[in-house]
Scaffold this motif. Structure first.
Motif, PDB file in Angstrom:
ATOM      1  N   VAL A 485       0.811  -1.267  -0.098  1.00  0.00           N
ATOM      2  CA  VAL A 485      -0.023   0.139   0.115  1.00  0.00           C
ATOM      3  C   VAL A 485       1.087   1.248  -0.094  1.00  0.00           C
ATOM      4  N   GLY A 486       2.136   1.263  -0.256  1.00  0.00           N
ATOM      5  CA  GLY A 486       3.034   2.281  -0.525  1.00  0.00           C
ATOM      6  C   GLY A 486       3.794   2.796   0.794  1.00  0.00           C
ATOM      7  N   VAL A 487       3.534   2.104   1.836  1.00  0.00           N
ATOM      8  CA  VAL A 487       4.114   2.517   3.145  1.00  0.00           C
ATOM      9  C   VAL A 487       5.608   2.162   3.098  1.00  0.00           C
ATOM     10  N   GLU A 488       6.415   2.994   3.559  1.00  0.00           N
ATOM     11  CA  GLU A 488       7.652   2.691   3.562  1.00  0.00           C
ATOM     12  C   GLU A 488       8.267   1.460   4.523  1.00  0.00           C
ATOM     13  N   SER A 489       8.968   0.536   3.987  1.00  0.00           N
ATOM     14  CA  SER A 489       9.485  -0.522   5.034  1.00  0.00           C
ATOM     15  C   SER A 489      10.974  -0.564   4.712  1.00  0.00           C
ATOM     16  N   ILE A 490      11.449  -1.342   5.512  1.00  0.00           N
ATOM     17  CA  ILE A 490      13.237  -1.523   5.369  1.00  0.00           C
ATOM     18  C   ILE A 490      13.446  -2.393   4.153  1.00  0.00           C
ATOM     19  N   PRO A 491      13.895  -1.849   3.327  1.00  0.00           N
ATOM     20  CA  PRO A 491      14.579  -2.768   2.280  1.00  0.00           C
ATOM     21  C   PRO A 491      15.513  -3.923   2.474  1.00  0.00           C
ATOM     22  N   VAL A 492      15.353  -5.180   2.268  1.00  0.00           N
ATOM     23  CA  VAL A 492      16.145  -6.401   2.379  1.00  0.00           C
ATOM     24  C   VAL A 492      17.583  -5.946   1.648  1.00  0.00           C
ATOM     25  N   SER A 493      18.569  -6.407   2.412  1.00  0.00           N
ATOM     26  CA  SER A 493      19.843  -6.101   1.620  1.00  0.00           C
ATOM     27  C   SER A 493      20.431  -7.530   1.015  1.00  0.00           C
ATOM     28  N   LEU A 494      20.038  -7.729  -0.170  1.00  0.00           N
ATOM     29  CA  LEU A 494      20.441  -8.829  -0.772  1.00  0.00           C
ATOM     30  C   LEU A 494      21.944  -9.346  -0.571  1.00  0.00           C
ATOM     31  N   ALA A 495      22.842  -8.619  -0.535  1.00  0.00           N
ATOM     32  CA  ALA A 495      23.984  -8.782  -0.298  1.00  0.00           C
ATOM     33  C   ALA A 495      24.366  -9.377   1.135  1.00  0.00           C
ATOM     34  N   ASP A 496      23.554  -8.780   2.120  1.00  0.00           N
ATOM     35  CA  ASP A 496      23.707  -9.129   3.599  1.00  0.00           C
ATOM     36  C   ASP A 496      23.046 -10.481   3.811  1.00  0.00           C
ATOM     37  N   VAL A 497      21.970 -10.812   2.885  1.00  0.00           N
ATOM     38  CA  VAL A 497      21.336 -12.038   3.250  1.00  0.00           C
ATOM     39  C   VAL A 497      22.104 -13.196   2.641  1.00  0.00           C
ATOM     40  N   CYS A 498      22.718 -12.823   1.631  1.00  0.00           N
ATOM     41  CA  CYS A 498      23.895 -14.143   0.866  1.00  0.00           C
ATOM     42  C   CYS A 498      24.781 -14.139   1.757  1.00  0.00           C
ATOM     43  N   ALA A 499      25.442 -13.160   2.476  1.00  0.00           N
ATOM     44  CA  ALA A 499      26.560 -13.290   3.393  1.00  0.00           C
ATOM     45  C   ALA A 499      26.214 -14.142   4.575  1.00  0.00           C
ATOM     46  N   ALA A 500      25.122 -13.837   4.892  1.00  0.00           N
ATOM     47  CA  ALA A 500      24.513 -14.478   6.226  1.00  0.00           C
ATOM     48  C   ALA A 500      24.267 -16.089   5.802  1.00  0.00           C
ATOM     49  N   LEU A 501      23.949 -16.445   4.608  1.00  0.00           N
ATOM     50  CA  LEU A 501      23.915 -17.832   4.175  1.00  0.00           C
ATOM     51  C   LEU A 501      25.178 -18.413   4.051  1.00  0.00           C
ATOM     52  N   GLY A 502      26.114 -17.593   3.980  1.00  0.00           N
ATOM     53  CA  GLY A 502      27.687 -18.317   4.213  1.00  0.00           C
ATOM     54  C   GLY A 502      28.235 -17.861   2.663  1.00  0.00           C
TER      55      GLY A 502
END
Lengths: 609, 213
Positions: A485-502
């Motif tokens: 609905v267009g409300v601001e939310s924290i964008p996920v960091s793809l790089a951080d997700v990948c790093a967290a996955l190892g």
């Protein structure tokens, strides 16, 4: 009474607004996406609406809301229900408190899908009722009915739409808007909400026991109707939108027959038996699977009926039906009952003359847009990995990379990464580079990447990150920075997700920086392990809508050697003039500048204003 | 049980509502992004405004990425939305090759209004396929159909915006479609954003003048 010309999906959205729903969730997928797109665009929402990260999550979010007592509506395309099958199969045991509707939009003929599975099978499998509306009006009206039905029988229900309902248009009579009716009040009830063996065991019998009562309730409703023709021993049983085609064919051929329309399941046993008793011959016309037909045959056997039952073959089991097909089948099996002149009228039209049919038309398949960031990523991947490498891909606009020769597999959402790692562990020695979009990665690709890293695969994953779910009409996702609905939310960091996955090789590059792309993919190819390249650039359509304007590019004719490198890049803005043997750039150019970087002769330059 | 006797004719109830006395089937074809959906919206809304039954089928999703698109609009139809081959009364072709591609849907002697401005597919721009000659296509279609060809893109550009090509085509088609001209204009007023209204109304009028029935 107001009538409006409406898209089927907009009519369904209207049905949700007339139903007292309190929660809407879903994941986009053709042909279902416009339902939530329409709802999330409404002002003064009287309900909560979200795009969830995948269909399983969407259904679980809705179950939570329904357990708390409010009416929840979930949307997805047919294959999305495979992802959501896990909660589906057990929430059927648990049942629901607030109404719970799962809408799955089927795609007979595979207009925009990888298969044409029939959602009615899922309903049967999960033992939950299913509505299969015949018209766009019905598709709107069924929403309120299905919510009432869901609450009355404490069961989730499925509404199955199809492409011709969802993407059809018709005049629709509107009802009153109805704000969310129920108040959330979660009452603990472990025997219903904790499906551990002890509690679940009892529920299986309960839901089977409800089937007859639900069947009879639907038999009383307008969703399953038998029009009995006293003077005829012929019967037609038809379901969903096929019932409309069947009725049209019946009228066109002047056939007098009893007609049973089935648009709600469990099927109306008593009406079917009435048909079996009254008719010598019954033709079952349904799209895709022979679900009604099988049931009619079972009832015929149980009742020792001698009625001839005709269904699949001659009625096709593949692709969508239409008036033409129904008419042909009826002429085939009910010829003696057709009006002769009507059969003559059904003769195939005169073929077009050779002057027209001999014209060789250029194919016009869908293609990546002008300035699409995926194109440069594909070009570099092809260049760096070579055409013998293996390129698993995924579901999204980038499946169109097949035209560039860099899409070797597409099965389902998220499968690119897991299949890539399967290929590397198969003993196959060729290099493997897979492509997946940001939304698809967040949908089900995350698990696959975790699995690949965990199992020490050696491969490259290219995440084509345009920050939007583009193919289905530009829906936001957790990567976008705003909610449905267009409300601001924290964008996920793809790089951080990948790093967290190892993942230990992660490179983020701009899709329009050709040299940086090449360096990133070369390094990724040489990396011993799972390498991830995140290729970033806004979707060209979104950028245009946001008013991003770059100077266009043009060919400096005197420098052009006619090598066609820019042409082979495949951007619809570059063309080749055969007479002068040089390239030129047409008015569609959005100024991404990639062709200028590809040109070996500096023959393409920005047009400075 | 929902068991009702069949009516006297023995054919049963007709789904949906609206007048079905006049039947007129229209194919709107072109290239994804050319505005075929707005064209079919204007047509469909006009039919509803005049109380006619209407069914339409549209191309959404993957095919819109510059692919060939095919919309069916059936005025006076209470049943299915797909036009059987060889029976459409009118075609609004936003692009000439697409007129030929969907000609099989047209009935003999049917009217084809065709925008002569080509849109080259990438198969042509990359040299994998040839784009047929315009006059060859128009002459071939004229053997069987009543072809009304003009450059609607140029007409739209003259009225202020190439994007209004679809509305120019609706203007031209309004000569043939059994709906009132004023109804079309009323529908354009509702469907087009206010800032583009004048251009679109001018486009409709210009389209109307582009061909003579």
């Amino acid at each position: 009474m107001t009538k409006e010309y409406m898209l089927g999906n907009v009519a369904i959205a209207r049905g949700v607004m007339e139903s007292g729903a309190g929660m809407v969730s879903g994941y986009p997928g053709t042909p279902s996406s416009e339902i939530i797109d329409n709802l999330r665009a409404q002002k003064d929402l009287g309900f909560y609406v979200e795009w969830s990260v995948n269909e399983k999550v969407a259904v679980e979010v809705a179950i939570g809301a329904a357990f708390a007592g409010i009416r929840a509506f979930v949307t997805m395309k047919h294959v999305g229900l495979n992802v959501a099958a896990d909660p589906l199969m057990t929430v059927s045991y648990a049942g629901t408190k607030g109404g719970l509707i799962i809408l799955a939009a089927d795609d007979p003929s595979l207009h925009s899908s990888q298969n044409e599975q029939d959602t009615r099978r899922y309903a049967q499998f999960a033992q939950i009722p299913c509505f299969d509306p015949a018209t766009i009006q019905d598709a709107k009206d069924v929403v309120s009915f299905a919510f009432d039905f869901s609450e009355r029988f404490e069961t989730p229900v499925i509404i199955r739409s199809t492409t011709r309902i969802s993407h059809g248009k018709s005049s629709v009579e509107l009802g009153e808007l109805k704000p969310s009716t129920n108040v959330a009040d979660f009452q603990k009830d472990p025997s219903r909400m904790v499906m551990m063996p002890n509690f679940a065991r009892g529920r299986h019998g309960v839901i089977l026991g409800k089937q007859k009562e639900m069947m009879e309730a639907l038999e009383e409703s307008s969703w399953n109707v038998l029009e009995k023709c006293e003077g005829s021993r012929i019967g037609i049983i038809s379901s969903g939108i096929a019932s409309v085609y069947a009725k049209e064919a019946l009228h066109a051929l002047g056939i007098k027959a009893s007609f049973l329309k089935i648009t709600a399941y469990p099927m109306p046993d008593n009406l079917i038996i009435e048909m079996l008793n009254h008719c010598d011959k019954i033709l079952v016309i349904e799209e895709l699977e022979p679900i009604v037909e099988d049931h009619v045959r079972i009832l015929a056997q149980q009742n020792q009926s001698a009625t001839v039952i005709i269904g699949k073959n001659p009625v096709p089991r593949v692709f969508e039906l239409n008036f033409e097909i129904c008419r042909r089948v009826m002429i085939d099996v009910l010829k003696d009952h057709c009006v002769v002149s009507a059969v003559e009228k059904a003769a195939p039209p005169k073929p077009l003359p050779p002057e027209i049919t001999d014209i060789v038309l250029p194919p016009r398949p869908p293609a990546l847009c002008v300035g699409c960031s995926h194109r440069s990523a594909f070009q570099v991947i092809k260049e760096v990995f070579g055409k013998n490498a293996i390129f698993p891909s995924d579901i999204g606009c980038y499946t169109l990379g097949i035209h560039s020769g860099v899409v070797d597999t597409t099965i389902c959402m998220g499968a690119s990464i897991s299949m890539a790692s399967g290929i590397t562990h198969s003993g196959e020695k060729k290099a493997v580079c897979c492509t997946i979009g940001d939304s698809t990665f967040l949908h089900t690709g995350v698990n696959s990447l975790m699995n690949a890293v965990y199992n020490n695969s050696k491969m490259t994953v290219a995440i084509l990150d345009n920050r939007i779910t583009a193919m289905t009409g530009h829906q936001p996702n957790p990567n976008t920075g705003q909610t449905a609905v267009g409300v601001e939310s924290i964008p996920v960091s793809l790089a951080d997700v990948c790093a967290a996955l190892g993942a230990s090789f992660i490179r983020v590059v701009d899709a329009y920086d050709y040299e940086a792309l090449k360096t990133a993919f070369r390094d990724a190819k040489n990396f011993d392990g799972v390498s991830v390249v995140i290729v970033q650039q806004a979707c060209a359509i979104v950028a245009r809508k946001l008013g991003v304007k770059n100077n266009p590019y043009a060919v400096i004719t005197k420098n052009c050697k006619g090598c066609r490198k820019c042409i082979n890049f495949g951007c619809p803005a570059t063309e080749f003039n055969k007479e002068t043997a040089v390239s030129f750039i047409n008015s569609q150019c959005i100024g991404c500048g990639v062709c200028a970087q590809i040109c070996p002769f500096d023959a393409i330059a920005e047009v400075k204003k | 049980m929902s068991l009702i006797p069949m009516d006297k004719d023995g054919f049963g109830a007709v789904p949906n509502s609206g007048k079905t006395d006049v039947k007129y089937d229209v194919v709107i074809c072109g290239v994804g992004g050319q505005g075929a959906i707005l064209a079919s919206d204007i047509l469909g809304r006009a039919a509803v405004a005049e109380g006619r039954a209407i069914q339409a089928a549209e191309t959404h999703g993957m095919a819109q990425r510059g692919g060939s698109v095919e919309n069916h609009v059936r005025i006076g139809s209470a049943y299915g939305s797909l036009i059987p081959p060889g029976s459409a009364d009118l075609m609004i072709a936003l692009e000439p090759v697409e007129a030929v591609r969907y000609a099989r849907l047209m009935k003999e002697g049917g009217v084809i209004i065709v925008n002569t401005e080509p849109v080259y597919p990438f198969t042509v721009t990359t040299g994998k396929a040839e784009y047929p000659g315009l006059s060859q296509m128009l002459e071939a279609l004229s053997k069987v159909f009543d072809v009304q060809a003009f450059n609607a893109t140029d007409v739209a550009a003259q009225t202020g915006n190439r994007q209004a090509t679809n509305v120019v085509m609706i203007g031209a088609a309004s000569h043939y479609i059994p709906l009132q001209k004023q109804t079309f204009i009323d529908c354009i007023r509702v469907l087009v954003p206010p800032e583009f209204l004048d251009i679109n109304l001018a486009a409709f009028e210009a389209g109307l003048k582009s061909i003579r029935k």
